[in-house]
Design a protein around this motif. Structure first.
Motif, PDB file in Angstrom:
ATOM      1  N   GLN A 176      -3.041  37.880  -2.228  1.00 28.16           N
ATOM      2  CA  GLN A 176      -2.453  38.108  -0.904  1.00 28.16           C
ATOM      3  C   GLN A 176      -3.551  38.275   0.148  1.00 28.16           C
ATOM      4  OE1 GLN A 176      -0.267  41.807  -0.290  1.00 28.16           O
ATOM      5  NE2 GLN A 176       1.199  40.718   1.004  1.00 28.16           N
ATOM      6  N   GLU A 177      -4.588  39.026  -0.201  1.00 28.01           N
ATOM      7  CA  GLU A 177      -5.714  39.193   0.721  1.00 28.01           C
ATOM      8  C   GLU A 177      -6.364  37.845   1.018  1.00 28.01           C
ATOM      9  OE1 GLU A 177     -10.079  41.440   0.867  1.00 28.01           O
ATOM     10  OE2 GLU A 177      -8.715  41.774  -0.805  1.00 28.01           O
ATOM     11  N   GLN A 205      -4.042  35.720   3.336  1.00 25.23           N
ATOM     12  CA  GLN A 205      -4.082  36.224   4.707  1.00 25.23           C
ATOM     13  C   GLN A 205      -5.417  35.917   5.377  1.00 25.23           C
ATOM     14  OE1 GLN A 205      -3.131  40.360   4.179  1.00 25.23           O
ATOM     15  NE2 GLN A 205      -0.922  39.987   3.950  1.00 25.23           N
ATOM     16  N   TYR A 206      -6.509  36.056   4.614  1.00 23.44           N
ATOM     17  CA  TYR A 206      -7.820  35.765   5.169  1.00 23.44           C
ATOM     18  C   TYR A 206      -7.925  34.299   5.583  1.00 23.44           C
ATOM     19  CZ  TYR A 206     -12.774  34.945   5.631  1.00 23.44           C
ATOM     20  OH  TYR A 206     -13.997  34.554   6.132  1.00 23.44           O
ATOM     21  N   LEU A 254     -14.247  35.408  -1.453  1.00 17.34           N
ATOM     22  CA  LEU A 254     -13.900  36.225  -0.291  1.00 17.34           C
ATOM     23  C   LEU A 254     -15.135  36.847   0.355  1.00 17.34           C
ATOM     24  CD1 LEU A 254     -10.630  38.038  -1.428  1.00 17.34           C
ATOM     25  CD2 LEU A 254     -10.925  36.750   0.691  1.00 17.34           C
ATOM     26  N   VAL A 314      -2.730  41.388  -5.468  1.00 14.49           N
ATOM     27  CA  VAL A 314      -3.206  41.934  -4.197  1.00 14.49           C
ATOM     28  C   VAL A 314      -4.404  41.147  -3.688  1.00 14.49           C
ATOM     29  CG1 VAL A 314      -4.737  43.652  -5.263  1.00 14.49           C
ATOM     30  CG2 VAL A 314      -3.800  44.065  -2.974  1.00 14.49           C
ATOM     31  N   THR A 315      -5.247  40.648  -4.600  1.00 17.30           N
ATOM     32  CA  THR A 315      -6.380  39.817  -4.178  1.00 17.30           C
ATOM     33  C   THR A 315      -5.899  38.477  -3.661  1.00 17.30           C
ATOM     34  OG1 THR A 315      -7.822  40.889  -5.817  1.00 17.30           O
ATOM     35  CG2 THR A 315      -8.561  38.784  -4.923  1.00 17.30           C
ATOM     36  N   GLU A 343     -13.176  37.081  -5.905  1.00 13.98           N
ATOM     37  CA  GLU A 343     -13.902  38.133  -5.190  1.00 13.98           C
ATOM     38  C   GLU A 343     -15.170  37.583  -4.537  1.00 13.98           C
ATOM     39  OE1 GLU A 343     -12.394  41.753  -8.143  1.00 13.98           O
ATOM     40  OE2 GLU A 343     -14.466  41.039  -8.240  1.00 13.98           O
TER      41      GLU A 343
END
Length: 441
Positions: free
Chosen positions: A268-269, A272-273, A197, A265-266, A194
Motif C-alpha cells: 500500500q505504501e 501510494q508513493y 522504496l 502495508v508495504t 524496501e
C-alpha cells in the motif's frame, strides 16, 4: 573437561531462544558458541521504518513460557516504555526495536559464548568434540546447529560481485551513492520492495533511473490472513510432519507466499508513493520501471556498467536492461555449515539437500541414537514453511528442551486447529488427534 549436555553452534534468534528456555532448567549443562563478537541480527537490512512481519508475542520465549524474563514484554518493562508502546498501538513492531530486544536478551541469557567460533566437529564414539577458534576443545552429548541461511547469488551474477554488485543482506553496510546512476534491483520479495522504496525516496542520492526486476508474476502480497496463519501453528506442523517426504516438499513450495511475500502495508505504501510520484511530483521524480515476470539469465559487463538479459514470462519475449549498480534481493538458501564437514557424510539428506529431521528436530544420521544433532532452520521440507520464521521458534525450542532433558519441561502438545487437516486413513481408520492439553474451556 566436563561434557556438556548440549553444545549450540551459532547464536541467532533460534539458538538464542533455545538458550533462553534452557537457562532456568536444572540439570542440563549447555553452552552456545558464536564467532561474531556480539549479537547482531540482520544489520545489513535495518532500513529506516521497516516493520516485522510477525507478532511481537512470538518472541524468544512467550509462546511457551509467558513468565520468562527473556520475553519482549519484559524488555519493554525494563526499558520503561511498556505503557507508551501499548498506547502507540503499533500494528507491527519496528524491525530496529525487535533487533534491539534480541540484543538485550543476548546480553542477559547465560551460557552464550561470543567470539568463540566453531572450526570443526567430530564424533569420537562417546560424544561430539568441538574445536574452537582459540584452540580449545569442548565435548557434548548433543548438538544444536542454527547457523542460518546463506545469501543466494544467482550463477549469472557470481563473477560480478563487488563494489557495483552485491546481495541485499549487506545493503545497509554498503557505502555507495546512486546519484545520476542507473540501478537494477533483482528480486520481488520484501527486501526488494524496501530497497526500491528507499532508493526512489532519494536516501542514497537521486538515481538516473531505478529498474526493479522480479520473476514473480506480480508484486505478490504476503498472505497473513487468519486461516493461512494456521500453517504457523504446532497443530499443522504435527500433521505436516506425518506426511510422506515427497508430499511435504511439494506443500512447502506451494506455501511460499505465506512467508515470502511483500507485506500488504508495504504494498500500500508503494502504491501510494508511486501515485504521488507519477502525478504530483513533477519533473523532479526519479524515472523507474517495475518489471514482473522477468527471468534474468545473463549478466555481462559493458562500458560503464552492466548489461542484463531476461526472458519475459508474460509474452515470452526477450528483453534487456542496463545498470551501473545491481542489488541482488534474491533471498537465501540452506547450506550445511563448514564446521560439520566431518559429520556431513553421516547425515541423511533429502534430494534438495535438507537434513531429514525427526519430530523433535533431531537429524537422521549414522551415529548412535543417544547422541542427537538438532537442526534449527533446516526443516522446511520436514516441518513446513514456518520453520524459517520466528512464529514457531519458541515452540520448537521447547520441543528440543524436552528432548534433551528427557522429560516434559514445557507443555508442547498443540491446541487443535479449527481446520481438519487429515481425514480417514486407508481402511477407514480415523487419524488420532494430538491431546489438546494447551487448550482449556
Amino acid at each position: 573437561m566436563q561434557t556438556l549436555d548440549l553444545a549450540g553452534i551459532g547464536i541467532g534468534p533460534f539458538n538464542l531462544s533455545l538458550a533462553a528456555l534452557l537457562a532456568p532448567v536444572p540439570g542440563v549443562r549447555a553452552r552456545f558458541f558464536e564467532r561474531r563478537p556480539a549479537f547482531d541480527w540482520h544489520p545489513g537490512m535495518m532500513l529506516p521504518g521497516t516493520r516485522m512481519q510477525t507478532s511481537y508475542l512470538k518472541d524468544l520465549a512467550t509462546p511457551v513460557d509467558p513468565t520468562s524474563p527473556y520475553g519482549f514484554l519484559s524488555y519493554l518493562v525494563e526499558k520503561g516504555r511498556f505503557y507508551r508502546f501499548i498506547n502507540a498501538d503499533f500494528p507491527r513492531v519496528r524491525r530496529v526495536e525487535f533487533a534491539d530486544y534480541l540484543r538485550w536478551a543476548a546480553e542477559r541469557v547465560p551460557n552464550l559464548g561470543f567470539g568463540q567460533g566453531v572450526r570443526g566437529v567430530e564424533f569420537d564414539g562417546r560424544g561430539f568434540r568441538l574445536s574452537l577458534g582459540d584452540g580449545r576443545a569442548v565435548s557434548a552429548r548433543h548438538l544444536a546447529v542454527a547457523t542460518g541461511m546463506a545469501p543466494h547469488v544467482p550463477p549469472w551474477a557470481e563473477r560480478h560481485l563487488g563494489k557495483h554488485c552485491w546481495h541485499s543482506h549487506s545493503y545497509m553496510n554498503a557505502e555507495f551513492s546512486v546519484e545520476n546512476r542507473r540501478v537494477a534491483i533483482i528480486g520481488g520479495g520484501q527486501s526488494g520492495a524496501e530497497i526500491f522504496l528507499e532508493l526512489m525516496a532519494g536516501a542514497r542520492g537521486r538515481a538516473a533511473d531505478v529498474t526493479w526486476i522480479t520473476r514473480r508474476p506480480n508484486l505478490d502480497p504476503l498472505d497473513e490472513t487468519a486461516f493461512i496463519n494456521e500453517y504457523f501453528t504446532p497443530d499443522y506442523l504435527r500433521h505436516f510432519h506425518r506426511l510422506p517426504e515427497e508430499r511435504r516438499s511439494a506443500l512447502a513450495r506451494s506455501h511460499k507466499l505465506t512467508g515470502d511475500g511483500v507485506s500488504p502495508v508495504t504494498l500500500q505504501e508503494l502504491s501510494q508513493y508511486l501515485y504521488e510520484r507519477d502525478f504530483l511530483a513533477g519533473d523532479a521524480a526519479t524515472p523507474y520501471r517495475v518489471l514482473p515476470q522477468r527471468e534474468v539469465y545473463l549478466m555481462g559487463r559493458e562500458p560503464g556498467g552492466f548489461h542484463l538479459r531476461m526472458n519475459n514470462g508474460f509474452n515470452h519475449g526477450e528483453e534487456a536492461a542496463s545498470a551501473d549498480l545491481v542489488i541482488l534481493a534474491t533471498g537465501y538458501r540452506y547450506a550445511l555449515p563448514d564446521c560439520l564437514a566431518a559429520l556431513t557424510p553421516a547425515l541423511s539428506l533429502d534430494p534438495e539437500g535438507f537434513p531429514r529431521l525427526a519430530e523433535d528436530y533431531s537429524a537422521q544420521w549414522d551415529g548412535p541414537a543417544e547422541h542427537r544433532i538438532y537442526m534449527l532452520n533446516a526443516g522446511r521440507n520436514s516441518h513446513g514453511v514456518a520453520d524459517a520464521q520466528l512464529s514457531l521458534a519458541a515452540w520448537r525450542s521447547a520441543v528440543i528442551v524436552n528432548s534433551v532433558a528427557g522429560r516434559e519441561v514445557y507443555a508442547t502438545e498443540p491446541c487443535p486447529s479449527p481446520l481438519t487437516w487429515a481425514g480417514t486413513q486407508p481402511g477407514g481408520r480415523r487419524e488420532s488427534q494430538p491431546a489438546a492439553r494447551l487448550c482449556s474451556s
